[in-house]
Design an enzyme around this catalytic site. Sequence first.
Site, PDB file in Angstrom:
ATOM      1  CG  HIS A 105      22.375 121.662  56.909  1.00  9.96           C
ATOM      2  ND1 HIS A 105      23.478 120.853  57.065  1.00  9.96           N
ATOM      3  CD2 HIS A 105      22.162 122.245  58.108  1.00  9.96           C
ATOM      4  CE1 HIS A 105      23.902 120.934  58.309  1.00  9.96           C
ATOM      5  NE2 HIS A 105      23.131 121.770  58.963  1.00  9.96           N
TER       6      HIS A 105
ATOM      7  CB  CYS B 267      25.841 123.951  59.595  1.00  7.17           C
ATOM      8  SG  CYS B 267      24.863 124.338  61.035  1.00  7.17           S
TER       9      CYS B 267
ATOM     10  CD  GLU C  64      23.706 119.443  53.657  1.00  6.40           C
ATOM     11  OE1 GLU C  64      23.835 120.573  53.146  1.00  6.40           O
ATOM     12  OE2 GLU C  64      23.805 119.246  54.891  1.00  6.40           O
TER      13      GLU C  64
END
Length: 186
Positions: free
Chosen positions: A170, A75, A172
């Site tokens: 994202h 991002c 994660e």
Amino acid sequence: MRVGVLSFQGDFEEHGEVLRELGVEPVAVKLPEQLQQVDALVLPGGESTHFARILKRYGFADVLRRWDKPLLGTCAGLIVLSREVVDDDPGLTLGRLNVKVRRNAYGRQKDSFEAILRVGFNGESKETTGVFIRAPRIVEVGEGVEVLARTEEGEVVGVLQGRVIGLTFHPELSGETFFHRLLLRL
Ligand code: GLN
């Protein structure tokens, strides 16, 4: 192996968890000197204007323009790694990925959303859920850049150039380990 996560802002904990799951201890990187102690670096999400300011102020920018170890930008991290930002320049880009990006490109009503993605590299491919938060769009993919991830509509949302990975979403936050594993392999 030690993997750094730039830690001014953003998801240190979440990236750290994915790295720990892969058997790697994350290191919170706050100063350019620490780059000598890590084998790879994650540039997390956040606000790219803020990152740009800090990268300049603390002297990261020049080091990261030349750094030859693997990098993963998610991002805002992708935004600062890119060659060019159209419209809303964050104040600095490192030119490590030959892509053009547009910040906050999905509009207000779609500030945050999830999408099914097809990801793949070197014969390994899978589906995953991408979490997009005020995400940028990759509007142009230049020479030397490989595509790692696309939406079901075919839009490019993940790229690789040399040892540099850039994602508009994202991984994660959905617990996806594919890209961090790739980072370790690079
Ligand atoms: N909207 C942010 C920017 O343009 C990026 C958002 C994110 O990193 N989740 O810098």
